[in-house]
Design an enzyme around this catalytic site. Structure first.
Site, PDB file in Angstrom:
ATOM      1  N   HIS A 290       1.035  -1.376   0.025  1.00 13.52           N
ATOM      2  CA  HIS A 290      -0.039  -0.035  -0.058  1.00 13.52           C
ATOM      3  C   HIS A 290       1.015   1.109   0.072  1.00 13.52           C
ATOM      4  O   HIS A 290       1.368   1.742   1.017  1.00 13.52           O
ATOM      5  CB  HIS A 290      -0.855   0.020   1.241  1.00 13.52           C
ATOM      6  CG  HIS A 290      -2.145  -0.982   0.974  1.00 13.52           C
ATOM      7  ND1 HIS A 290      -2.573  -1.589   2.228  1.00 13.52           N
ATOM      8  CD2 HIS A 290      -2.714  -1.342   0.192  1.00 13.52           C
ATOM      9  CE1 HIS A 290      -3.571  -2.238   1.533  1.00 13.52           C
ATOM     10  NE2 HIS A 290      -3.620  -2.071   0.564  1.00 13.52           N
ATOM     11  N   TYR A 463       2.955  -0.167   5.389  1.00 13.25           N
ATOM     12  CA  TYR A 463       3.452  -1.163   5.900  1.00 13.25           C
ATOM     13  C   TYR A 463       2.729  -2.406   5.652  1.00 13.25           C
ATOM     14  O   TYR A 463       2.323  -3.095   6.572  1.00 13.25           O
ATOM     15  CB  TYR A 463       3.521  -0.940   7.260  1.00 13.25           C
ATOM     16  CG  TYR A 463       3.963   0.411   7.951  1.00 13.25           C
ATOM     17  CD1 TYR A 463       5.249   1.070   7.281  1.00 13.25           C
ATOM     18  CD2 TYR A 463       3.169   1.290   8.373  1.00 13.25           C
ATOM     19  CE1 TYR A 463       5.655   2.430   7.568  1.00 13.25           C
ATOM     20  CE2 TYR A 463       3.536   2.458   9.013  1.00 13.25           C
ATOM     21  CZ  TYR A 463       4.741   3.200   8.395  1.00 13.25           C
ATOM     22  OH  TYR A 463       5.089   4.443   8.674  1.00 13.25           O
ATOM     23  N   HIS A 464       2.333  -2.758   4.557  1.00 15.50           N
ATOM     24  CA  HIS A 464       1.567  -4.042   4.199  1.00 15.50           C
ATOM     25  C   HIS A 464       2.013  -4.702   3.112  1.00 15.50           C
ATOM     26  O   HIS A 464       1.197  -4.897   2.197  1.00 15.50           O
ATOM     27  CB  HIS A 464      -0.053  -3.335   4.126  1.00 15.50           C
ATOM     28  CG  HIS A 464      -0.506  -2.635   4.891  1.00 15.50           C
ATOM     29  ND1 HIS A 464      -1.551  -1.577   4.760  1.00 15.50           N
ATOM     30  CD2 HIS A 464      -0.407  -2.796   6.196  1.00 15.50           C
ATOM     31  CE1 HIS A 464      -1.902  -1.214   6.101  1.00 15.50           C
ATOM     32  NE2 HIS A 464      -1.268  -1.965   6.860  1.00 15.50           N
ATOM     33  N   PRO A 465       3.371  -5.105   3.107  1.00 16.11           N
ATOM     34  CA  PRO A 465       3.721  -5.964   1.759  1.00 16.11           C
ATOM     35  C   PRO A 465       3.160  -7.449   1.828  1.00 16.11           C
ATOM     36  O   PRO A 465       3.123  -8.072   2.755  1.00 16.11           O
ATOM     37  CB  PRO A 465       5.036  -5.954   2.320  1.00 16.11           C
ATOM     38  CG  PRO A 465       5.193  -6.039   3.701  1.00 16.11           C
ATOM     39  CD  PRO A 465       4.128  -5.100   4.094  1.00 16.11           C
TER      40      PRO A 465
END
Length: 528
Positions: A290, A463-465
């Site tokens: 994101h 912070y959403h890999p």
């Protein structure tokens, strides 16, 4: 003892859930974790997330991003039990119904919304009680915020002034709207995945937790994973797994460990002198994240959080309050309020998520800003850009090479552009204008060129890999819909890396759901 029914690699959101559930079911489980126990005040006090250290945060960085004018991005990842659930903003969001139905339409049978909802409910203990969308008996505590900042409440009111609807439950019937986020807290303390699933079993004979270890590779014999080799200092040790191994090291470290074990893109492995066990191009590919732009305003209103004498005194008193009563400003997740809305006409579901922070945020909080103000994040929920994770070296202790390829697709920039414009319209509404905000990055917001340049200069991850060990029905996928590795026996993967598409929201709750599901898949496989 160095032989177990199962070895789980990684004690993060997915790993804690799968290890806890398997041990609870009577399996002997060895949980390997690179960091520590994460049970100190730097983790348990929610507001301490702004002060994470190298001890609990990998602090990864990306390669220079062409779409961000060559800037290097920051990629914080939790280190220690609980993983990123020990350092995140605790926002409890599952994603949109459409996300999971889309997974099913891509061939991930059994992953539609109606399939995953029971697992979300099983994990959850929501203080609002049980209903069709929520559980009340699970190990993961989900709470309402007790003392939201006045600025956060004003943000919700400001959105309402634009006729944007309020939403008291983003995980209920509808995701659309604006409101306060629920958080993974219990009685004013952070409730990480480890506190939910691992700590209750600390004295169990079924769960052997080994912290401070560096996993070197998976042990493979005749196409089957038989154990895991790890190191502590200069000493190496191998633990055997009778039933198999569950890899839960996250979207960056799970593909890294697979590649170090000879599973991945053959040409890349050969470049590093690694013998190829299984040529699997999808390992480390399909990275999705994101991308997020943070608009920032300064304000003379010192009710907002900030760096001033009054602000420092308030937080000092608040720390005493938290130690005594578990209440006050230190319970804040900082991203207190937010919302979901659709800005592109052809989007099947909301395509932008907002996080409102009642403070000025610069460079992920790493750059301190004097004074008071507020920030408004806008992130692209379903990016079309795809990146990669690759090996930096054969040394397992070295960081992987991370390339999210942010803004690699023009559609992502067009979507984020409209999200940022709506951020500024919300900030222009009367309830937030009452704080007399001054835009810290003033431009002509209607000028595409100016706005695009500002986004390229300031946007970064929220912070959403995911996606680097993607699930699928096709043979190229890394895992099948039962999370079993394709082409390798005795191996499952249970973390955000298996997501075929990024969910429309924060990824902690979905990662825990994946761990819950994987535990059931493993139990069924071992019983067969």
């Amino acid at each position: 003892m160095d032989e177990f029914d199962l070895v789980v690699v990684g004690g993060g959101s997915g790993g804690s859930a799968v290890a806890g559930r398997l041990a609870e079911a009577g399996k002997s489980v060895c949980l390997l974790e690179a960091g520590g126990r994460n049970d100190g005040f730097r983790v348990t006090i929610p507001g301490m997330l702004a002060f994470s250290t190298d001890k609990i945060n990998y602090r990864f960085e990306t390669v220079p991003q062409k779409g961000l004018n060559g800037r290097i991005g920051y990629q914080p990842r939790g280190k220690g039990l609980g993983g990123s659930s020990a350092i995140n903003a605790m926002v409890y969001i599952r994603g949109h119904r459409w996300d999971y139905d889309n997974w099913a339409s891509l061939g991930c049978t059994g992953w539609a919304y109606d399939d995953v909802l029971p697992y979300f409910k099983r994990a959850e203990q929501n203080e609002r009680g049980e209903n069709v969308y929520h559980g009340a008996d699970g190990p993961l505590f989900v709470s309402d915020q007790k003392t939201p900042n006045p600025g956060s409440l004003a943000f919700i009111e400001a959105a309402s002034e634009l006729q944007l609807p309020r939403n008291a439950d983003f995980n209920g019937e509808k995701q659309e709207g604006f409101g306060l986020y629920q958080v993974t807290q219990k009685d004013g303390e952070r409730w990480s995945a480890a506190r939910a699933y691992v700590e209750p079993l600390r004295n169990s004979r079924n769960l052997d937790v080994r912290i401070g270890v560096t996993v070197q590779k998976l042990e493979l014999e005749n196409g089957r994973v038989t154990g895991v080799t790890y190191s502590v200092g200069k000493r190496s040790r191998t633990v055997k797994a009778r039933g198999g191994v569950v890899l839960s090291a996250g979207a960056f470290n799970s593909p890294q460990i697979l590649m170090l074990s000879g599973i991945g893109p053959a040409a890349h492995l050969k470049e590093h002198g690694i013998d190829v066990v299984l040529d699997k191009a999808a390992v480390g590919s399909d990275l999705q994240d994101h991308l997020d732009y943070v608009s920032s305003w300064e304000s003379p209103n010192q009710d907002l959080l900030g760096d001033s004498l009054k602000g420092t005194i308030r937080m000092a008193k608040g720390l005493i309050e938290h130690r005594r009563h578990k209440t006050g400003p230190w319970t804040s997740p900082y991203a207190e309020a937010g919302g979901f809305w659709t800005v592109m006409p052809d989007a099947p579901a909301p395509d932008i998520q907002w996080h409102f922070v009642p403070a000025m945020l610069e460079d992920h909080g790493r750059t301190k800003v004097k004074g008071h103000g507020f920030s408004l994040h806008a992130c692209i929920l379903r990016p079309e850009s795809r990146g990669t994770v690759r090996l930096g070296s054969r040394n397992a202790a070295d960081a992987p090479v991370i390339d999210p390829n942010f803004l690699g697709e023009e559609r992502d920039l067009a979507t984020l552009r409209e999200g940022v414009r709506l951020s500024h319209r919300i900030a222009g509404s009367p309830s937030l204008q009452a704080f007399e905000p001054r835009d810290r990055y003033p431009i002509d917001i209607d000028d595409d060129a100016q706005l695009d340049e500002l986004i390229r200069n300031r946007a970064d991850t929220v912070y959403h890999p995911v996606g680097t060990c993607r699930m699928g029905a096709d043979e190229e996928a890394v895992v099948d819909p039962a999370l079993k590795a394709r082409g390798i026996d005795g191996l499952w993967i249970a973390d955000a890396s298996i997501m075929p598409r990024l969910v429309s929201g924060n990824t902690n709750a979905p990662s825990i759901m994946i761990g819950e599901r994987c535990a059931d898949f493993v139990k069924a496989a071992l019983a067969a």
